[in-house]
Design a protein around this motif. Structure first.
Motif, PDB file in Angstrom:
ATOM      1  N   LYS A  80       0.632  -1.068   0.108  1.00  0.00           N
ATOM      2  CA  LYS A  80       0.135  -0.001   0.046  1.00  0.00           C
ATOM      3  C   LYS A  80       0.987   1.222   0.000  1.00  0.00           C
ATOM      4  N   GLN A  81       0.525   2.327  -0.400  1.00  0.00           N
ATOM      5  CA  GLN A  81       0.801   3.660  -0.371  1.00  0.00           C
ATOM      6  C   GLN A  81       0.071   4.509   0.297  1.00  0.00           C
ATOM      7  N   VAL A  82       0.501   5.090   1.461  1.00  0.00           N
ATOM      8  CA  VAL A  82      -0.231   6.196   2.343  1.00  0.00           C
ATOM      9  C   VAL A  82       0.371   7.392   2.270  1.00  0.00           C
ATOM     10  N   GLY A  83       0.035   8.251   1.245  1.00  0.00           N
ATOM     11  CA  GLY A  83       0.680   9.529   1.014  1.00  0.00           C
ATOM     12  C   GLY A  83       2.119   9.224   0.222  1.00  0.00           C
TER      13      GLY A  83
ATOM     14  N   TYR B  92       5.422  -2.200   2.376  1.00  0.00           N
ATOM     15  CA  TYR B  92       6.083  -3.387   1.676  1.00  0.00           C
ATOM     16  C   TYR B  92       5.748  -4.953   2.507  1.00  0.00           C
ATOM     17  N   THR B  93       5.627  -5.944   2.127  1.00  0.00           N
ATOM     18  CA  THR B  93       5.717  -7.025   3.010  1.00  0.00           C
ATOM     19  C   THR B  93       6.956  -7.889   2.300  1.00  0.00           C
ATOM     20  N   PHE B  94       7.310  -8.792   3.056  1.00  0.00           N
ATOM     21  CA  PHE B  94       8.567  -9.427   2.527  1.00  0.00           C
ATOM     22  C   PHE B  94       8.568 -10.846   3.227  1.00  0.00           C
TER      23      PHE B  94
ATOM     24  N   ALA C 153      16.678 -20.758   8.135  1.00  0.00           N
ATOM     25  CA  ALA C 153      15.927 -19.654   8.736  1.00  0.00           C
ATOM     26  C   ALA C 153      14.927 -19.159   7.893  1.00  0.00           C
ATOM     27  N   GLY C 154      13.728 -18.904   8.066  1.00  0.00           N
ATOM     28  CA  GLY C 154      12.721 -18.077   7.238  1.00  0.00           C
ATOM     29  C   GLY C 154      12.179 -17.096   7.973  1.00  0.00           C
ATOM     30  N   THR C 155      12.113 -15.869   7.217  1.00  0.00           N
ATOM     31  CA  THR C 155      11.620 -14.816   8.050  1.00  0.00           C
ATOM     32  C   THR C 155      10.348 -14.237   7.197  1.00  0.00           C
ATOM     33  N   TRP C 156       9.573 -13.423   7.714  1.00  0.00           N
ATOM     34  CA  TRP C 156       8.532 -12.664   7.177  1.00  0.00           C
ATOM     35  C   TRP C 156       8.204 -11.362   7.968  1.00  0.00           C
ATOM     36  N   GLY C 157       7.712 -10.410   7.153  1.00  0.00           N
ATOM     37  CA  GLY C 157       7.553  -9.120   7.901  1.00  0.00           C
ATOM     38  C   GLY C 157       7.143  -8.024   7.033  1.00  0.00           C
ATOM     39  N   GLY C 158       7.217  -6.833   7.461  1.00  0.00           N
ATOM     40  CA  GLY C 158       6.873  -5.574   6.680  1.00  0.00           C
ATOM     41  C   GLY C 158       7.791  -4.597   7.079  1.00  0.00           C
ATOM     42  N   ILE C 159       7.890  -3.439   5.901  1.00  0.00           N
ATOM     43  CA  ILE C 159       8.684  -2.412   6.110  1.00  0.00           C
ATOM     44  C   ILE C 159       7.931  -1.113   5.477  1.00  0.00           C
ATOM     45  N   ALA C 160       8.044  -0.144   6.282  1.00  0.00           N
ATOM     46  CA  ALA C 160       7.824   1.190   5.580  1.00  0.00           C
ATOM     47  C   ALA C 160       8.981   1.807   4.848  1.00  0.00           C
ATOM     48  N   VAL C 161       8.628   2.621   4.037  1.00  0.00           N
ATOM     49  CA  VAL C 161       9.647   3.467   3.247  1.00  0.00           C
ATOM     50  C   VAL C 161       9.344   5.149   3.243  1.00  0.00           C
ATOM     51  N   VAL C 162       9.935   5.822   4.060  1.00  0.00           N
ATOM     52  CA  VAL C 162       9.260   7.026   4.496  1.00  0.00           C
ATOM     53  C   VAL C 162      10.551   8.023   3.927  1.00  0.00           C
TER      54      VAL C 162
END
Length: 163
Positions: free
Chosen positions: A99-102, A107-109, A124-133
């Motif tokens: 999603k883009q908020v403004g 992102y999800t990964f 090792a497995g990972t999952w998560g989210g990141i915001a790029v501001v």
């Protein structure tokens, strides 16, 4: 005489050639990105850790679906003093925009890789989210994120740059 008047009038009229219409602006291409920062891992002692990541676009600009190849490393301390060791989790995988908020992109990964601590290693497995501001009108970005490694949640904040 009538012929020369017609010729004079013909030469005085504006001539419009066939000019190609202006090309449409190309779709915004996803930028490559790198970042590094500090993270908080409640399961580690001490809780403060470090991380870095790089993301490279793997889809073409004109595609509606955008995807990135992401490679990351989490360096988590374990113990203290003379018994201080580090767990290094290096993984690679896929990141996609959610999603883009403004001006903020979210992102999800999901990644898969190895976790190494001293002489031992594991999958090792990972999952998560990141915001790029965005930081002003520069290519620098703040990057708050959360992720799960082996069911254990951690999060952090970093600074990175699009290029």
């Amino acid at each position: 005489m009538l012929g020369s008047v017609a010729l004079a009038l013909g030469l005085s009229l504006p001539v419009e050639g066939q000019v190609a219409p202006p090309a449409a602006a190309p779709a915004a291409c996803p930028a490559s990105f790198y970042a590094a920062g500090a993270s908080l891992n409640p399961q580690a002692t001490p809780n403060l850790a470090g991380w870095y990541a790089i993301a490279l676009p793997i889809t073409k600009c004109e595609k509606a679906f955008q995807a990135y190849s992401i490679t990351m490393n989490n360096l988590t301390p374990k113990g203290s003093g003379a018994s201080l060791t580090f767990i290094s989790t290096t993984s690679t995988g896929l990141a996609i925009p959610l999603k883009q908020v403004g001006p903020i992109d979210i992102y999800t990964f999901g990644t898969l890789g190895t976790s190494v601590s001293g002489p031992s290693s594991s999958l090792a497995g990972t999952w998560g989210g990141i915001a790029v501001v965005p930081i002003g009108r520069t290519t620098w970005r703040l990057t708050p994120w959360v992720q799960s490694i082996g069911g254990k949640w951690m999060g952090g904040l970093g600074i990175g740059r699009s290029y």
